[in-house]
Motif scaffolding. Structure first.
Motif, PDB file in Angstrom:
ATOM      1  N   VAL A 230      35.747 128.666  25.362  1.00 57.23           N
ATOM      2  CA  VAL A 230      35.579 130.049  25.808  1.00 57.23           C
ATOM      3  C   VAL A 230      36.439 130.323  27.033  1.00 57.23           C
ATOM      4  CG1 VAL A 230      33.908 131.726  26.668  1.00 57.23           C
ATOM      5  CG2 VAL A 230      33.259 130.173  24.838  1.00 57.23           C
ATOM      6  N   LEU A 231      36.453 129.380  27.975  1.00 60.02           N
ATOM      7  CA  LEU A 231      37.265 129.563  29.174  1.00 60.02           C
ATOM      8  C   LEU A 231      38.749 129.654  28.853  1.00 60.02           C
ATOM      9  CD1 LEU A 231      35.635 127.244  31.868  1.00 60.02           C
ATOM     10  CD2 LEU A 231      35.672 129.737  31.807  1.00 60.02           C
ATOM     11  N   ARG A 232      39.183 128.973  27.802  1.00 51.63           N
ATOM     12  CA  ARG A 232      40.605 129.003  27.438  1.00 51.63           C
ATOM     13  C   ARG A 232      40.989 130.276  26.699  1.00 51.63           C
ATOM     14  NH1 ARG A 232      39.482 123.489  25.626  1.00 51.63           N
ATOM     15  NH2 ARG A 232      40.081 122.014  27.263  1.00 51.63           N
ATOM     16  N   GLY A 233      40.044 131.143  26.445  1.00 50.47           N
ATOM     17  CA  GLY A 233      40.367 132.415  25.809  1.00 50.47           C
ATOM     18  C   GLY A 233      39.784 132.611  24.425  1.00 50.47           C
ATOM     19  N   ASP A 234      39.158 131.567  23.863  1.00 50.22           N
ATOM     20  CA  ASP A 234      38.541 131.708  22.545  1.00 50.22           C
ATOM     21  C   ASP A 234      37.155 132.320  22.725  1.00 50.22           C
ATOM     22  OD1 ASP A 234      37.838 131.595  19.934  1.00 50.22           O
ATOM     23  OD2 ASP A 234      38.092 129.427  19.690  1.00 50.22           O
ATOM     24  N   ILE A 235      37.111 133.636  22.822  1.00 46.52           N
ATOM     25  CA  ILE A 235      35.882 134.337  23.169  1.00 46.52           C
ATOM     26  C   ILE A 235      34.784 134.097  22.139  1.00 46.52           C
ATOM     27  CG2 ILE A 235      34.904 136.603  23.665  1.00 46.52           C
ATOM     28  CD1 ILE A 235      37.673 137.500  24.521  1.00 46.52           C
ATOM     29  N   ALA A 236      35.152 133.987  20.893  1.00 46.83           N
ATOM     30  CA  ALA A 236      34.160 133.839  19.817  1.00 46.83           C
ATOM     31  C   ALA A 236      33.850 132.380  19.498  1.00 46.83           C
ATOM     32  CB  ALA A 236      34.652 134.545  18.559  1.00 46.83           C
ATOM     33  N   ALA A 237      34.222 131.447  20.377  1.00 46.00           N
ATOM     34  CA  ALA A 237      34.043 130.021  20.072  1.00 46.00           C
ATOM     35  C   ALA A 237      32.578 129.666  19.875  1.00 46.00           C
ATOM     36  CB  ALA A 237      34.649 129.175  21.195  1.00 46.00           C
ATOM     37  N   ASP A 238      31.704 130.122  20.792  1.00 46.08           N
ATOM     38  CA  ASP A 238      30.295 129.774  20.643  1.00 46.08           C
ATOM     39  C   ASP A 238      29.674 130.481  19.446  1.00 46.08           C
ATOM     40  OD1 ASP A 238      30.629 132.192  21.883  1.00 46.08           O
ATOM     41  OD2 ASP A 238      28.778 132.079  23.029  1.00 46.08           O
ATOM     42  N   GLY A 239      30.168 131.675  19.114  1.00 47.04           N
ATOM     43  CA  GLY A 239      29.676 132.364  17.929  1.00 47.04           C
ATOM     44  C   GLY A 239      29.999 131.596  16.656  1.00 47.04           C
ATOM     45  N   LYS A 240      31.224 131.081  16.582  1.00 44.17           N
ATOM     46  CA  LYS A 240      31.614 130.296  15.407  1.00 44.17           C
ATOM     47  C   LYS A 240      30.821 129.001  15.319  1.00 44.17           C
ATOM     48  CE  LYS A 240      35.969 130.749  16.620  1.00 44.17           C
ATOM     49  NZ  LYS A 240      37.438 130.644  16.679  1.00 44.17           N
ATOM     50  N   SER A 241      30.586 128.351  16.454  1.00 43.61           N
ATOM     51  CA  SER A 241      29.805 127.110  16.444  1.00 43.61           C
ATOM     52  C   SER A 241      28.365 127.376  16.001  1.00 43.61           C
ATOM     53  CB  SER A 241      29.820 126.480  17.832  1.00 43.61           C
ATOM     54  OG  SER A 241      31.129 126.145  18.223  1.00 43.61           O
ATOM     55  N   THR A 242      27.777 128.462  16.509  1.00 45.50           N
ATOM     56  CA  THR A 242      26.407 128.817  16.111  1.00 45.50           C
ATOM     57  C   THR A 242      26.334 129.123  14.625  1.00 45.50           C
ATOM     58  OG1 THR A 242      26.022 129.731  18.321  1.00 45.50           O
ATOM     59  CG2 THR A 242      24.479 130.352  16.595  1.00 45.50           C
ATOM     60  N   TYR A 243      27.342 129.809  14.121  1.00 45.88           N
ATOM     61  CA  TYR A 243      27.402 130.137  12.695  1.00 45.88           C
ATOM     62  C   TYR A 243      27.479 128.872  11.849  1.00 45.88           C
ATOM     63  CZ  TYR A 243      28.407 133.528   8.985  1.00 45.88           C
ATOM     64  OH  TYR A 243      28.334 134.326   7.884  1.00 45.88           O
ATOM     65  N   GLN A 244      28.248 127.906  12.298  1.00 43.19           N
ATOM     66  CA  GLN A 244      28.362 126.630  11.583  1.00 43.19           C
ATOM     67  C   GLN A 244      27.050 125.854  11.629  1.00 43.19           C
ATOM     68  OE1 GLN A 244      31.683 124.879  13.583  1.00 43.19           O
ATOM     69  NE2 GLN A 244      33.203 126.138  12.528  1.00 43.19           N
ATOM     70  N   PHE A 245      26.353 125.910  12.773  1.00 39.01           N
ATOM     71  CA  PHE A 245      25.053 125.243  12.884  1.00 39.01           C
ATOM     72  C   PHE A 245      24.053 125.826  11.892  1.00 39.01           C
ATOM     73  CE2 PHE A 245      25.894 123.750  17.415  1.00 39.01           C
ATOM     74  CZ  PHE A 245      26.007 122.432  17.014  1.00 39.01           C
ATOM     75  N   ALA A 246      24.038 127.147  11.777  1.00 41.33           N
ATOM     76  CA  ALA A 246      23.114 127.783  10.839  1.00 41.33           C
ATOM     77  C   ALA A 246      23.414 127.364   9.405  1.00 41.33           C
ATOM     78  CB  ALA A 246      23.190 129.305  10.985  1.00 41.33           C
ATOM     79  N   GLN A 247      24.687 127.241   9.077  1.00 43.72           N
ATOM     80  CA  GLN A 247      25.046 126.788   7.730  1.00 43.72           C
ATOM     81  C   GLN A 247      24.614 125.340   7.508  1.00 43.72           C
ATOM     82  OE1 GLN A 247      29.176 128.004   6.558  1.00 43.72           O
ATOM     83  NE2 GLN A 247      29.151 129.044   8.527  1.00 43.72           N
ATOM     84  N   ALA A 248      24.809 124.483   8.518  1.00 42.54           N
ATOM     85  CA  ALA A 248      24.372 123.089   8.397  1.00 42.54           C
ATOM     86  C   ALA A 248      22.858 123.009   8.238  1.00 42.54           C
ATOM     87  CB  ALA A 248      24.813 122.303   9.628  1.00 42.54           C
ATOM     88  N   GLN A 249      22.132 123.862   8.955  1.00 47.17           N
ATOM     89  CA  GLN A 249      20.679 123.898   8.828  1.00 47.17           C
ATOM     90  C   GLN A 249      20.271 124.280   7.407  1.00 47.17           C
ATOM     91  OE1 GLN A 249      18.874 126.767  11.399  1.00 47.17           O
ATOM     92  NE2 GLN A 249      16.806 126.350  10.683  1.00 47.17           N
ATOM     93  N   THR A 250      20.965 125.227   6.825  1.00 44.51           N
ATOM     94  CA  THR A 250      20.670 125.623   5.444  1.00 44.51           C
ATOM     95  C   THR A 250      20.915 124.477   4.474  1.00 44.51           C
ATOM     96  OG1 THR A 250      21.298 127.907   5.986  1.00 44.51           O
ATOM     97  CG2 THR A 250      21.208 127.308   3.657  1.00 44.51           C
ATOM     98  N   VAL A 251      21.981 123.737   4.693  1.00 45.20           N
ATOM     99  CA  VAL A 251      22.281 122.587   3.833  1.00 45.20           C
ATOM    100  C   VAL A 251      21.166 121.545   3.927  1.00 45.20           C
ATOM    101  CG1 VAL A 251      23.884 120.670   3.475  1.00 45.20           C
ATOM    102  CG2 VAL A 251      24.767 122.964   3.891  1.00 45.20           C
ATOM    103  N   LEU A 252      20.662 121.293   5.143  1.00 43.58           N
ATOM    104  CA  LEU A 252      19.573 120.329   5.314  1.00 43.58           C
ATOM    105  C   LEU A 252      18.320 120.785   4.564  1.00 43.58           C
ATOM    106  CD1 LEU A 252      19.963 119.487   9.111  1.00 43.58           C
ATOM    107  CD2 LEU A 252      20.551 118.028   7.173  1.00 43.58           C
ATOM    108  N   ALA A 253      18.011 122.068   4.632  1.00 38.80           N
ATOM    109  CA  ALA A 253      16.841 122.578   3.907  1.00 38.80           C
ATOM    110  C   ALA A 253      17.022 122.446   2.397  1.00 38.80           C
ATOM    111  CB  ALA A 253      16.592 124.036   4.296  1.00 38.80           C
ATOM    112  N   ILE A 254      18.249 122.659   1.928  1.00 39.98           N
ATOM    113  CA  ILE A 254      18.514 122.499   0.492  1.00 39.98           C
ATOM    114  C   ILE A 254      18.320 121.047   0.069  1.00 39.98           C
ATOM    115  CG2 ILE A 254      20.336 122.599  -1.259  1.00 39.98           C
ATOM    116  CD1 ILE A 254      21.418 125.074   0.163  1.00 39.98           C
ATOM    117  N   VAL A 255      18.752 120.105   0.915  1.00 45.74           N
ATOM    118  CA  VAL A 255      18.553 118.679   0.606  1.00 45.74           C
ATOM    119  C   VAL A 255      17.062 118.368   0.531  1.00 45.74           C
ATOM    120  CG1 VAL A 255      18.898 116.339   1.464  1.00 45.74           C
ATOM    121  CG2 VAL A 255      20.764 117.996   1.593  1.00 45.74           C
TER     122      VAL A 255
END
Length: 373
Positions: A284-309
């Motif tokens: 984020v400090l380097r200018g990637d403003i949406a970095a934490d948003g993308k990481s959170t989005y990926q976490f939610a997808q990983a959580q969905t995969v775990l529930a499917i398993v």
């Protein structure tokens, strides 16, 4: 932006690059004969006359404070104007700036290639092919990074919207998935508990091996559920932080010392998680403003995969128990039961015949032995 707009804008970029070459680069060709006199962007003068293109003159020619500021200024000017015009005309800023970035990359390459050509000519002293040309790839790579960063700054508002959408959508989906996973674990645990507490009643349907399999799968499902729960907490924390930050922004409280905020956040984070959090916040400090948003989005997808398993494991266990119970309750074929009895009768008859024959032969042998000669 239409094709005509692109053509006009590209002409302006080409003209700006040619202007830099004409005023700042080409004069170096005459350094050894007529001398060279150019100015840096801050107004300080560079002047050489009657010396060769080596040592200090060549270092100044390629120094970062000579041509680089002019190229950065060209990039800043065109990106700012293109972004402003696109917003005023209601065009897609992302598409416009992407096209402008490609044009600026071509303009910067043209200037750097001309500098490499002049460098080769002056070092070759009339025989440019006798020396190796200077590589410009690293310089071009640096300018490409600068152009990309400058474009990100220009559509910062769009990046913030994308960040908010990803975090809020992730929080909503994560809550639903977490609830589903929790109920799935509770239901499976209750099912296995009923089987264990009623082993004698279900002995005809469930074998001890099937109960062991149920416990193993329950353990795996619970372990996955714990990991899923940890991911859900991280997603919820990210969403809560985003809401607090948005409230601060709506109140008009500007945060200029963002690095201080990040430092304090990291100081309150446990060591195992601190390493990961540092990577996200530094992006984020380097200018990637949406970095934490993308990481959170990926976490939610990983959580969905775990529930499917988890769901697949529960479905596998139910199918295994149903199949095993069916095999235990399935009636045995009549032919399979009759075959052994028939075979047993035949075997007993053969044994009786053999025994009678043996008894009939033994006395005859003994009689023959005791007869007088």
């Amino acid at each position: 932006m239409t094709a005509g707009d692109h053509l006009v804008l590209e002409q302006f970029v080409d003209e700006a690059a040619r202007n830099i070459i004409r005023k700042l680069v080409d004069p170096w060709l005459y350094m050894e004969d007529q001398g060279v006199r150019v100015k840096r962007i801050d107004g300080s003068e560079i002047a050489y006359s009657g010396i060769k293109f080596e040592g200090s003159p060549r270092e100044v020619f390629w120094s970062s404070d000579f041509i680089n500021p002019y190229l950065r200024a060209m990039v800043d000017d065109f990106i700012s104007r293109a972004s402003k015009t696109a917003r005023q005309e209601g065009r897609d800023v992302g598409i416009v700036l992407h096209d402008v970035g490609g044009m600026l990359t071509s303009g910067v390459r043209r200037v750097l290639e001309r500098m490499a050509d002049i460098d080769q000519r002056l070092r070759g002293k009339g025989f440019p092919q006798s020396v190796q040309p200077r590589s410009i790839e690293q310089l071009l790579l640096g300018f490409n990074g600068y152009i990309a960063a400058r474009i990100k700054v220009e559509h910062g508002a769009e990046l913030m919207h994308a960040r908010t959408i990803m975090i809020q959508a992730s929080a909503k989906a994560s809550s639903l998935v977490d609830t589903y996973s929790t109920w799935l674990m509770a239901g499976l645990a209750a099912f296995v508990a009923v089987l264990i507490s009623n082993q004698e009643k279900v002995a005809k349907l469930v074998t001890p091996e099937m109960l062991t399999s149920s416990l193993v799968i329950l353990f795996i499902v619970v372990a996955i559920g714990i990991v899923q729960k940890a991911v859900a907490v991280m997603v919820a924390a990210s969403a809560a932080g985003e809401n607090v930050g948005r409230d601060v922004a709506e109140r008009g409280e500007a945060v200029a010392g963002f690095s201080i905020v990040i430092r304090e956040i990291l100081a309150g984070t446990l060591p195992p998680i601190r390493w990961f959090m540092r990577r996200r916040l530094l992006r984020v400090l380097r200018g990637d403003i949406a970095a934490d948003g993308k990481s959170t989005y990926q976490f939610a997808q990983a959580q969905t995969v775990l529930a499917i398993v988890q769901m697949l494991l529960v479905a596998f266990l139910i199918g295994k128990l149903a199949w095993g119970s069916w095999l235990l309750q399935a009636p045995k074929p009549a032919s399979a039961e009759a075959a052994p009895s028939k075979g047993g009768t035949q075997s007993s008859e053969m044994k009786s015949a053999t025994s009678a024959t043996t008894k009939a032969q033994v006395p005859a042998v003994e009689t023959s032995r005791v007869q007088p000669k």
